[in-house]
Motif scaffolding. Structure first.
Motif, PDB file in Angstrom:
ATOM      1  N   HIS A 166       0.831  -1.195   0.000  1.00 10.27           N
ATOM      2  CA  HIS A 166       0.000   0.000   0.000  1.00 10.27           C
ATOM      3  C   HIS A 166       0.874   1.257   0.000  1.00 10.27           C
ATOM      4  CE1 HIS A 166      -2.567  -3.170   1.855  1.00 10.27           C
ATOM      5  NE2 HIS A 166      -3.496  -2.616   1.084  1.00 10.27           N
ATOM      6  N   GLU A 167       0.316   2.327  -0.504  1.00  4.64           N
ATOM      7  CA  GLU A 167       1.034   3.591  -0.530  1.00  4.64           C
ATOM      8  C   GLU A 167       1.155   4.206   0.863  1.00  4.64           C
ATOM      9  OE1 GLU A 167       2.554   5.100  -3.045  1.00  4.64           O
ATOM     10  OE2 GLU A 167       2.045   3.472  -4.427  1.00  4.64           O
ATOM     11  N   ARG A 168       0.222   3.871   1.744  1.00  2.00           N
ATOM     12  CA  ARG A 168       0.175   4.471   3.074  1.00  2.00           C
ATOM     13  C   ARG A 168       0.661   3.461   4.114  1.00  2.00           C
ATOM     14  NH1 ARG A 168      -5.997   5.749   2.033  1.00  2.00           N
ATOM     15  NH2 ARG A 168      -5.583   3.984   0.662  1.00  2.00           N
ATOM     16  N   TRP A 169       1.665   3.843   4.893  1.00  5.63           N
ATOM     17  CA  TRP A 169       2.291   2.911   5.812  1.00  5.63           C
ATOM     18  C   TRP A 169       1.317   2.377   6.853  1.00  5.63           C
ATOM     19  CZ3 TRP A 169       2.074   3.551  10.999  1.00  5.63           C
ATOM     20  CH2 TRP A 169       1.834   4.837  11.505  1.00  5.63           C
ATOM     21  N   TYR A 170       0.345   3.201   7.245  1.00  6.75           N
ATOM     22  CA  TYR A 170      -0.574   2.767   8.298  1.00  6.75           C
ATOM     23  C   TYR A 170      -1.524   1.665   7.826  1.00  6.75           C
ATOM     24  CZ  TYR A 170      -2.689   6.918   6.087  1.00  6.75           C
ATOM     25  OH  TYR A 170      -3.114   7.866   5.192  1.00  6.75           O
ATOM     26  N   LEU A 171      -1.743   1.583   6.515  1.00 11.28           N
ATOM     27  CA  LEU A 171      -2.499   0.444   5.991  1.00 11.28           C
ATOM     28  C   LEU A 171      -1.638  -0.809   5.992  1.00 11.28           C
ATOM     29  CD1 LEU A 171      -4.495   1.943   2.962  1.00 11.28           C
ATOM     30  CD2 LEU A 171      -5.199   1.721   5.351  1.00 11.28           C
ATOM     31  N   ASP A 172      -0.402  -0.686   5.538  1.00 12.87           N
ATOM     32  CA  ASP A 172       0.515  -1.833   5.541  1.00 12.87           C
ATOM     33  C   ASP A 172       0.732  -2.370   6.950  1.00 12.87           C
ATOM     34  OD1 ASP A 172       1.084  -2.378   2.912  1.00 12.87           O
ATOM     35  OD2 ASP A 172       2.755  -0.980   2.791  1.00 12.87           O
ATOM     36  N   GLU A 173       0.988  -1.474   7.895  1.00 17.04           N
ATOM     37  CA  GLU A 173       1.346  -1.928   9.237  1.00 17.04           C
ATOM     38  C   GLU A 173       0.166  -2.567   9.952  1.00 17.04           C
ATOM     39  OE1 GLU A 173       3.401  -0.191  13.302  1.00 17.04           O
ATOM     40  OE2 GLU A 173       3.944   0.684  11.356  1.00 17.04           O
ATOM     41  N   TRP A 174      -1.054  -2.073   9.702  1.00 20.18           N
ATOM     42  CA  TRP A 174      -2.222  -2.683  10.336  1.00 20.18           C
ATOM     43  C   TRP A 174      -2.379  -4.138   9.877  1.00 20.18           C
ATOM     44  CZ3 TRP A 174      -4.678  -2.196  14.512  1.00 20.18           C
ATOM     45  CH2 TRP A 174      -5.994  -2.625  14.692  1.00 20.18           C
ATOM     46  N   VAL A 175      -2.107  -4.381   8.603  1.00 22.80           N
ATOM     47  CA  VAL A 175      -2.130  -5.764   8.093  1.00 22.80           C
ATOM     48  C   VAL A 175      -1.008  -6.573   8.723  1.00 22.80           C
ATOM     49  CG1 VAL A 175      -1.694  -7.167   6.042  1.00 22.80           C
ATOM     50  CG2 VAL A 175      -3.312  -5.263   5.924  1.00 22.80           C
ATOM     51  N   GLU A 176       0.181  -5.996   8.792  1.00 23.09           N
ATOM     52  CA  GLU A 176       1.333  -6.727   9.353  1.00 23.09           C
ATOM     53  C   GLU A 176       1.106  -7.151  10.798  1.00 23.09           C
ATOM     54  OE1 GLU A 176       4.538  -4.020   8.769  1.00 23.09           O
ATOM     55  OE2 GLU A 176       4.505  -4.230   6.575  1.00 23.09           O
ATOM     56  N   ILE A 177       0.382  -6.344  11.558  1.00 23.40           N
ATOM     57  CA  ILE A 177       0.077  -6.699  12.944  1.00 23.40           C
ATOM     58  C   ILE A 177      -0.721  -7.992  13.012  1.00 23.40           C
ATOM     59  CG2 ILE A 177      -1.353  -6.004  14.935  1.00 23.40           C
ATOM     60  CD1 ILE A 177      -0.495  -3.119  14.384  1.00 23.40           C
ATOM     61  N   HIS A 178      -1.519  -8.246  11.962  1.00 27.95           N
ATOM     62  CA  HIS A 178      -2.416  -9.394  11.971  1.00 27.95           C
ATOM     63  C   HIS A 178      -2.017 -10.498  10.989  1.00 27.95           C
ATOM     64  CE1 HIS A 178      -4.856  -5.959  13.463  1.00 27.95           C
ATOM     65  NE2 HIS A 178      -5.194  -6.853  14.370  1.00 27.95           N
ATOM     66  N   VAL A 179      -0.942 -10.291  10.263  1.00 27.63           N
ATOM     67  CA  VAL A 179      -0.452 -11.340   9.356  1.00 27.63           C
ATOM     68  C   VAL A 179       1.010 -11.591   9.683  1.00 27.63           C
ATOM     69  CG1 VAL A 179      -0.120 -12.057   6.961  1.00 27.63           C
ATOM     70  CG2 VAL A 179      -2.074 -10.632   7.550  1.00 27.63           C
ATOM     71  N   ASN A 180       1.220 -12.410  10.672  1.00 22.08           N
ATOM     72  CA  ASN A 180       2.564 -12.821  11.072  1.00 22.08           C
ATOM     73  C   ASN A 180       2.440 -14.137  11.818  1.00 22.08           C
ATOM     74  OD1 ASN A 180       2.354 -12.205  14.097  1.00 22.08           O
ATOM     75  ND2 ASN A 180       1.863 -10.204  13.206  1.00 22.08           N
ATOM     76  N   GLU A 181       3.540 -14.815  11.995  1.00 17.20           N
ATOM     77  CA  GLU A 181       3.493 -16.159  12.583  1.00 17.20           C
ATOM     78  C   GLU A 181       2.993 -16.146  14.025  1.00 17.20           C
ATOM     79  OE1 GLU A 181       3.828 -19.133  11.166  1.00 17.20           O
ATOM     80  OE2 GLU A 181       3.878 -17.935   9.330  1.00 17.20           O
ATOM     81  N   GLU A 182       3.340 -15.098  14.760  1.00 18.52           N
ATOM     82  CA  GLU A 182       2.912 -15.025  16.162  1.00 18.52           C
ATOM     83  C   GLU A 182       1.393 -14.895  16.276  1.00 18.52           C
ATOM     84  OE1 GLU A 182       3.802 -12.381  20.210  1.00 18.52           O
ATOM     85  OE2 GLU A 182       4.904 -11.991  18.352  1.00 18.52           O
ATOM     86  N   PHE A 183       0.822 -14.012  15.459  1.00 16.12           N
ATOM     87  CA  PHE A 183      -0.625 -13.837  15.521  1.00 16.12           C
ATOM     88  C   PHE A 183      -1.343 -15.077  14.996  1.00 16.12           C
ATOM     89  CE2 PHE A 183      -4.733 -12.185  13.897  1.00 16.12           C
ATOM     90  CZ  PHE A 183      -5.237 -11.682  15.094  1.00 16.12           C
ATOM     91  N   LYS A 184      -0.828 -15.668  13.921  1.00 13.98           N
ATOM     92  CA  LYS A 184      -1.426 -16.900  13.397  1.00 13.98           C
ATOM     93  C   LYS A 184      -1.403 -17.989  14.463  1.00 13.98           C
ATOM     94  CE  LYS A 184      -0.979 -20.413   9.795  1.00 13.98           C
ATOM     95  NZ  LYS A 184      -0.932 -21.544  10.768  1.00 13.98           N
ATOM     96  N   ALA A 185      -0.295 -18.114  15.187  1.00 11.89           N
ATOM     97  CA  ALA A 185      -0.192 -19.130  16.237  1.00 11.89           C
ATOM     98  C   ALA A 185      -1.223 -18.881  17.334  1.00 11.89           C
ATOM     99  CB  ALA A 185       1.215 -19.140  16.821  1.00 11.89           C
ATOM    100  N   TYR A 186      -1.464 -17.607  17.643  1.00  8.39           N
ATOM    101  CA  TYR A 186      -2.460 -17.289  18.670  1.00  8.39           C
ATOM    102  C   TYR A 186      -3.864 -17.673  18.208  1.00  8.39           C
ATOM    103  CZ  TYR A 186      -5.266 -14.550  21.965  1.00  8.39           C
ATOM    104  OH  TYR A 186      -6.184 -14.150  22.913  1.00  8.39           O
ATOM    105  N   VAL A 187      -4.196 -17.362  16.950  1.00  2.00           N
ATOM    106  CA  VAL A 187      -5.504 -17.747  16.420  1.00  2.00           C
ATOM    107  C   VAL A 187      -5.645 -19.267  16.412  1.00  2.00           C
ATOM    108  CG1 VAL A 187      -6.997 -17.714  14.377  1.00  2.00           C
ATOM    109  CG2 VAL A 187      -5.771 -15.639  15.058  1.00  2.00           C
ATOM    110  N   ASP A 188      -4.597 -19.971  15.994  1.00  2.00           N
ATOM    111  CA  ASP A 188      -4.625 -21.438  16.008  1.00  2.00           C
ATOM    112  C   ASP A 188      -4.836 -21.961  17.429  1.00  2.00           C
ATOM    113  OD1 ASP A 188      -4.255 -21.563  13.289  1.00  2.00           O
ATOM    114  OD2 ASP A 188      -2.102 -21.974  13.398  1.00  2.00           O
TER     115      ASP A 188
END
Length: 229
Positions: A166-188
Protein backbone atom coordinates in the motif's frame (compact mmCIF):
# COMPACT_ATOMS: atom_id res chain seq x y z
CA UNK A 1 -27.01 -3.33 8.39
CA UNK A 2 -26.03 -6.33 10.48
CA UNK A 3 -25.25 -9.39 8.42
CA UNK A 4 -27.71 -12.23 8.96
CA UNK A 5 -26.07 -15.53 9.75
CA UNK A 6 -27.40 -18.97 9.06
CA UNK A 7 -29.61 -20.60 11.65
CA UNK A 8 -28.05 -21.71 14.92
CA UNK A 9 -30.88 -24.14 15.72
CA UNK A 10 -30.12 -26.94 13.27
CA UNK A 11 -28.48 -29.32 15.72
CA UNK A 12 -25.38 -29.68 17.80
CA UNK A 13 -21.85 -30.45 16.76
CA UNK A 14 -21.43 -33.79 14.98
CA UNK A 15 -17.81 -35.05 15.04
CA UNK A 16 -18.65 -37.42 12.19
CA UNK A 17 -19.30 -34.42 9.96
CA UNK A 18 -16.68 -31.98 11.30
CA UNK A 19 -13.27 -32.96 12.62
CA UNK A 20 -12.97 -29.53 14.30
CA UNK A 21 -15.54 -27.85 16.50
CA UNK A 22 -14.42 -24.48 15.12
CA UNK A 23 -15.02 -25.73 11.58
CA UNK A 24 -18.64 -26.32 12.56
CA UNK A 25 -18.86 -22.86 14.12
CA UNK A 26 -17.25 -21.27 11.04
CA UNK A 27 -19.68 -22.87 8.59
CA UNK A 28 -22.73 -21.80 10.58
CA UNK A 29 -21.70 -18.14 10.43
CA UNK A 30 -21.86 -15.65 7.56
CA UNK A 31 -18.06 -15.66 7.34
CA UNK A 32 -17.76 -14.14 3.88
CA UNK A 33 -19.72 -11.04 4.90
CA UNK A 34 -17.10 -10.26 7.54
CA UNK A 35 -13.95 -11.22 5.64
CA UNK A 36 -14.71 -10.12 2.06
CA UNK A 37 -16.61 -6.96 2.86
CA UNK A 38 -16.46 -3.88 0.60
CA UNK A 39 -14.07 -2.37 3.17
CA UNK A 40 -11.69 -5.33 2.78
CA UNK A 41 -11.77 -5.26 -1.00
CA UNK A 42 -11.10 -1.50 -1.11
CA UNK A 43 -8.32 -2.00 1.43
CA UNK A 44 -6.79 -4.70 -0.73
CA UNK A 45 -6.82 -2.55 -3.87
CA UNK A 46 -5.56 0.52 -1.94
CA UNK A 47 -8.76 2.37 -2.85
CA UNK A 48 -9.93 2.79 0.74
CA UNK A 49 -10.34 6.49 1.52
CA UNK A 50 -8.60 7.99 4.53
CA UNK A 51 -11.97 9.26 5.76
CA UNK A 52 -13.32 5.71 5.94
CA UNK A 53 -10.14 4.36 7.52
CA UNK A 54 -10.14 7.17 10.10
CA UNK A 55 -13.72 6.36 11.08
CA UNK A 56 -12.85 2.68 11.30
CA UNK A 57 -9.67 3.26 13.32
CA UNK A 58 -11.23 5.69 15.80
CA UNK A 59 -14.07 3.27 16.48
CA UNK A 60 -11.73 0.28 16.63
CA UNK A 61 -9.71 2.07 19.29
CA UNK A 62 -12.85 2.23 21.41
CA UNK A 63 -13.12 -1.50 20.93
CA UNK A 64 -9.54 -2.09 22.07
CA UNK A 65 -10.31 -1.58 25.77
CA UNK A 66 -13.35 -3.85 25.67
CA UNK A 67 -11.27 -6.53 23.95
CA UNK A 68 -8.63 -6.26 26.65
CA UNK A 69 -11.26 -6.56 29.38
CA UNK A 70 -12.80 -9.63 27.74
CA UNK A 71 -9.35 -11.21 27.44
CA UNK A 72 -8.72 -10.45 31.12
CA UNK A 73 -11.99 -12.20 31.99
CA UNK A 74 -10.86 -15.22 29.96
CA UNK A 75 -7.62 -15.31 32.00
CA UNK A 76 -9.71 -15.56 35.14
CA UNK A 77 -11.97 -18.25 33.67
CA UNK A 78 -9.25 -20.42 32.11
CA UNK A 79 -9.02 -24.07 33.15
CA UNK A 80 -5.24 -24.30 33.42
CA UNK A 81 -2.20 -22.18 34.27
CA UNK A 82 -0.88 -22.65 30.72
CA UNK A 83 -4.07 -21.16 29.32
CA UNK A 84 -3.87 -18.25 31.75
CA UNK A 85 -0.30 -17.57 30.66
CA UNK A 86 -1.11 -17.65 26.95
CA UNK A 87 -3.99 -15.24 27.33
CA UNK A 88 -1.91 -12.94 29.51
CA UNK A 89 0.65 -12.71 26.70
CA UNK A 90 -2.13 -11.64 24.33
CA UNK A 91 -3.33 -9.06 26.84
CA UNK A 92 0.14 -7.49 26.89
CA UNK A 93 0.03 -7.13 23.07
CA UNK A 94 -3.36 -5.38 23.20
CA UNK A 95 -2.26 -2.93 25.85
CA UNK A 96 1.25 -2.44 24.46
CA UNK A 97 2.26 -2.86 20.83
CA UNK A 98 -1.17 -2.51 19.30
CA UNK A 99 -1.91 0.60 21.32
CA UNK A 100 1.37 2.09 20.09
CA UNK A 101 0.26 1.58 16.48
CA UNK A 102 -2.98 3.45 17.11
CA UNK A 103 -1.15 6.47 18.52
CA UNK A 104 1.24 6.71 15.56
CA UNK A 105 -1.57 6.22 13.03
CA UNK A 106 -3.68 8.89 14.73
CA UNK A 107 -0.76 11.29 14.42
CA UNK A 108 -0.29 10.50 10.73
CA UNK A 109 -4.00 10.97 10.04
CA UNK A 110 -4.12 14.17 12.12
CA UNK A 111 -6.83 12.88 14.42
CA UNK A 112 -7.23 15.24 17.35
CA UNK A 113 -6.75 14.04 20.93
CA UNK A 114 -10.41 14.57 21.84
CA UNK A 115 -11.53 12.50 18.84
CA UNK A 116 -9.17 9.69 19.87
CA UNK A 117 -10.22 9.46 23.50
CA UNK A 118 -13.79 10.76 23.51
CA UNK A 119 -15.30 10.31 20.05
CA UNK A 120 -18.97 9.87 19.30
CA UNK A 121 -19.41 6.13 19.78
CA UNK A 122 -21.13 4.54 16.81
CA UNK A 123 -24.14 2.38 17.83
CA UNK A 124 -22.47 -0.67 16.27
CA UNK A 125 -19.33 -0.14 18.34
CA UNK A 126 -21.43 0.22 21.50
CA UNK A 127 -23.41 -2.91 20.63
CA UNK A 128 -20.24 -4.90 19.91
CA UNK A 129 -18.57 -3.87 23.17
CA UNK A 130 -21.71 -4.56 25.17
CA UNK A 131 -22.27 -7.94 23.54
CA UNK A 132 -18.75 -9.23 24.13
CA UNK A 133 -18.64 -8.09 27.74
CA UNK A 134 -22.09 -9.52 28.53
CA UNK A 135 -21.26 -12.86 26.89
CA UNK A 136 -18.07 -13.09 28.96
CA UNK A 137 -19.68 -12.02 32.24
CA UNK A 138 -22.75 -14.23 31.86
CA UNK A 139 -20.94 -17.32 30.57
CA UNK A 140 -17.83 -19.31 31.31
CA UNK A 141 -14.51 -19.85 29.58
CA UNK A 142 -15.99 -21.39 26.43
CA UNK A 143 -18.53 -18.60 25.96
CA UNK A 144 -15.80 -16.00 26.36
CA UNK A 145 -13.62 -17.83 23.82
CA UNK A 146 -16.60 -17.76 21.44
CA UNK A 147 -16.22 -13.97 21.30
CA UNK A 148 -12.42 -13.74 21.24
CA UNK A 149 -11.69 -16.54 18.75
CA UNK A 150 -13.91 -15.36 15.87
CA UNK A 151 -12.90 -11.72 16.35
CA UNK A 152 -9.20 -12.60 16.00
CA UNK A 153 -9.77 -15.23 13.31
CA UNK A 154 -11.75 -12.78 11.17
CA UNK A 155 -8.83 -10.32 11.37
CA UNK A 156 -6.34 -12.98 10.34
CA UNK A 157 -8.50 -13.98 7.36
CA UNK A 158 -9.33 -10.52 5.99
CA UNK A 159 -5.85 -9.14 6.56
CA UNK A 160 -4.34 -12.08 4.67
CA UNK A 161 -6.74 -11.32 1.82
CA UNK A 162 -5.91 -7.59 1.92
CA UNK A 163 -2.15 -8.08 2.20
CA UNK A 164 -0.47 -6.02 -0.53
CA UNK A 165 1.93 -3.12 -0.96
CA UNK A 166 0.00 0.00 0.00
CA UNK A 167 1.03 3.59 -0.53
CA UNK A 168 0.17 4.47 3.07
CA UNK A 169 2.29 2.91 5.81
CA UNK A 170 -0.57 2.77 8.30
CA UNK A 171 -2.50 0.44 5.99
CA UNK A 172 0.52 -1.83 5.54
CA UNK A 173 1.35 -1.93 9.24
CA UNK A 174 -2.22 -2.68 10.34
CA UNK A 175 -2.13 -5.76 8.09
CA UNK A 176 1.33 -6.73 9.35
CA UNK A 177 0.08 -6.70 12.94
CA UNK A 178 -2.42 -9.39 11.97
CA UNK A 179 -0.45 -11.34 9.36
CA UNK A 180 2.56 -12.82 11.07
CA UNK A 181 3.49 -16.16 12.58
CA UNK A 182 2.91 -15.02 16.16
CA UNK A 183 -0.62 -13.84 15.52
CA UNK A 184 -1.43 -16.90 13.40
CA UNK A 185 -0.19 -19.13 16.24
CA UNK A 186 -2.46 -17.29 18.67
CA UNK A 187 -5.50 -17.75 16.42
CA UNK A 188 -4.63 -21.44 16.01
CA UNK A 189 -4.33 -21.74 19.79
CA UNK A 190 -7.73 -20.10 20.34
CA UNK A 191 -9.29 -22.47 17.83
CA UNK A 192 -7.65 -25.46 19.49
CA UNK A 193 -9.04 -24.34 22.84
CA UNK A 194 -12.56 -24.36 21.43
CA UNK A 195 -11.87 -27.61 19.54
CA UNK A 196 -10.85 -29.19 22.85
CA UNK A 197 -13.61 -27.94 25.12
CA UNK A 198 -16.51 -27.39 22.72
CA UNK A 199 -17.33 -31.06 22.06
CA UNK A 200 -17.41 -31.67 25.85
CA UNK A 201 -20.17 -29.13 26.43
CA UNK A 202 -23.83 -30.00 26.83
CA UNK A 203 -25.98 -29.57 23.70
CA UNK A 204 -27.47 -26.43 25.25
CA UNK A 205 -24.07 -24.84 25.81
CA UNK A 206 -22.88 -25.87 22.36
CA UNK A 207 -25.84 -23.95 20.96
CA UNK A 208 -25.04 -20.95 23.15
CA UNK A 209 -21.40 -20.95 22.05
CA UNK A 210 -22.53 -21.19 18.41
CA UNK A 211 -24.93 -18.27 18.86
CA UNK A 212 -22.17 -16.13 20.41
CA UNK A 213 -19.73 -17.05 17.63
CA UNK A 214 -22.35 -16.25 14.98
CA UNK A 215 -23.22 -12.92 16.52
CA UNK A 216 -19.57 -11.92 16.82
CA UNK A 217 -18.97 -12.59 13.12
CA UNK A 218 -22.12 -10.63 12.19
CA UNK A 219 -20.97 -7.70 14.30
CA UNK A 220 -17.57 -7.73 12.59
CA UNK A 221 -19.37 -7.23 9.26
CA UNK A 222 -21.55 -4.52 10.78
CA UNK A 223 -18.43 -2.80 12.13
CA UNK A 224 -17.13 -2.44 8.56
CA UNK A 225 -20.53 -1.05 7.49
CA UNK A 226 -20.26 1.56 10.23
CA UNK A 227 -17.01 2.95 8.80
CA UNK A 228 -19.01 4.27 5.84
CA UNK A 229 -21.75 5.94 7.89
Amino acid sequence: MVAVSRSTTDGTYDPAEYDRFTGWLHDRSDWEAATRHRFVEEYRSDDLSDDVFEQYLVQDYQFLEAGARVTALAVNQAHTMEEMGRLTESLSVLTGGENDYFQRAFEALTIFEADRKHPDIHPTTAAFNDFMLRAAHEGNYEETLATIAPAEWVYLDWCRHAEAAHERWYLDEWVEIHVNEEFKAYVDWLRTQLDTYGPQLSPERQQRVAEIFDRTVALEAAFFDAAYS
